[in-house]
Design an enzyme around this catalytic site. Structure first.
Site, short mmCIF file in Angstrom:
data_model
loop_
_atom_site.label_atom_id
_atom_site.label_comp_id
_atom_site.label_asym_id
_atom_site.label_seq_id
_atom_site.Cartn_x
_atom_site.Cartn_y
_atom_site.Cartn_z
N HIS A 81 27.05 62.10 -53.10
CA HIS A 81 27.07 62.31 -54.55
C HIS A 81 28.46 62.07 -55.12
CE1 HIS A 81 23.47 65.25 -53.90
NE2 HIS A 81 23.17 64.01 -53.61
N HIS A 238 17.19 60.10 -58.17
CA HIS A 238 18.13 60.65 -57.20
C HIS A 238 18.30 59.72 -56.00
CE1 HIS A 238 20.66 63.62 -55.32
NE2 HIS A 238 20.04 63.32 -54.19
N ASP A 242 21.80 58.33 -54.40
CA ASP A 242 22.18 58.32 -52.98
C ASP A 242 22.52 56.91 -52.52
OD1 ASP A 242 21.88 61.04 -52.63
OD2 ASP A 242 19.90 60.91 -51.70
N HIS A 265 19.12 57.63 -46.38
CA HIS A 265 20.52 57.47 -45.97
C HIS A 265 20.68 56.53 -44.78
CE1 HIS A 265 22.02 60.33 -48.82
NE2 HIS A 265 21.31 61.33 -48.34
#
Length: 303
Positions: A81, A238, A242, A265
């Site tokens: 973030h 969101h 990321d 991720h």
């Protein structure tokens, strides 16, 4: 379209304090201006010698729950973030000091970091800003997950999520994030999310000790536990946040259209490496040279 031709840092140092989402420990963070070509680096003030870890895809050591970087046994966790905020505000150079291993989760989004850095001011520097220009598609697939980056004249994302849950199901969004305002408005406020049954499992494993409804959107079997969403599609936004933070570990702002389906991720980090390794599909240039200028080598970009 506004293109930043010069590097930027903060106009002055800023500080904040928050809780690590997994450790549950309070962390004191300070972000300081840094000279041209410094990049983003993290300094652990709580360890002997105050070791430094560079924010670079070669430093990624774990992506199972968050993006974790490390060097010589020293780690900095949950950086995505804050890294997205640096990228979104076009801040190229900064030194982040912290007295723990985990970046504070704040409210689960990049909005608190965005406000913090905006309060410091963004300082233009004399060094030229380099861009990673995608020339040909670069793709990565794994089972039912995929992520591709295509040529484009600015940074753009199309992201899709697909969960077997009636409240999430399929969400898809395309957004151009070529300016500070677009980042601040479209993705910075989007909070991290999790499922209630996953929280119970994580806490059983000694994790998510700092997690709460104040810093995550929690999805139960038939309802969302938080009273209000910030966007109807906050979940996919969101994921875009990321992705922006994870791809910033390339070390240069990306000019390309990233298309992601059910990625996370791990896929984001692997794409960063795949991009740099695909030396015939990109070039690195300063925008002052014009978008067709070429000449920087792969070793310079990955070093």
């Amino acid at each position: 379209m506004s293109i930043e031709t010069r590097q930027h840092t903060l106009a002055r140092p800023v500080k904040c304090t928050g809780i690590g989402v997994h450790s549950g420990r309070q962390v004191h963070l300070e972000i300081l201006p840094a000279p041209i070509n410094h990049g983003i680096k993290f300094l652990r003030t709580d360890l002997p010698g105050k070791p430094v870890v560079s924010a670079h895809f070669n430093s990624v050591v774990d992506t199972s729950l968050a993006t974790v970087i490390g060097a010589e046994g020293v780690i900095v966790s949950t950086i995505e973030h804050l890294m997205a905020t640096f990228a979104g505000l076009s801040i190229d150079n900064a030194l982040v000091t912290l007295d723990g291993y985990e970046i504070p989760i704040m409210d689960g989004s990049a909005a608190p970091f965005t406000r913090l850095l905006q309060s410091a001011g963004v300082q233009r520097q004399e060094g030229l800003r380099c861009y990673f220009i995608i020339r040909r598609p670069i793709a990565l697939r794994q089972a039912d997950k995929a992520v591709t980056v295509l040529p484009a004249d600015h940074y753009r994302i199309t992201y899709a999520i697909d969960f077997e849950h009636p409240l999430l199901d399929y969400q898809e969004l395309t957004a151009s994030l070529w300016s500070r305002d677009s980042f601040v408005e479209k993705v910075a406020p989007a909070r991290t999310f999790t499922f209630e049954h996953e929280v119970e499992a994580l806490r059983g494993a000694g994790l998510a000790r700092g997690g709460s409804l104040d810093n995550a959107v929690v999805v139960a079997e038939n309802r969302i536990l938080n009273p209000d969403l910030r966007f109807p599609d906050e979940f996919v936004r969101h994921k875009m946040l990321d992705l922006t933070g994870d791809l910033s570990l390339i070390g240069y702002p990306l000019r390309g259209h990233v298309v992601a389906y059910r990625a996370g991720h791990d896929m984001h980090s692997r794409l960063a490496r795949r991009i740099v390794d695909s030396t015939d599909r990109w070039y690195l240039t300063t925008w002052a040279d014009g978008p067709e200028a070429k000449g920087t080598t792969a070793s310079e970009a990955s070093g």
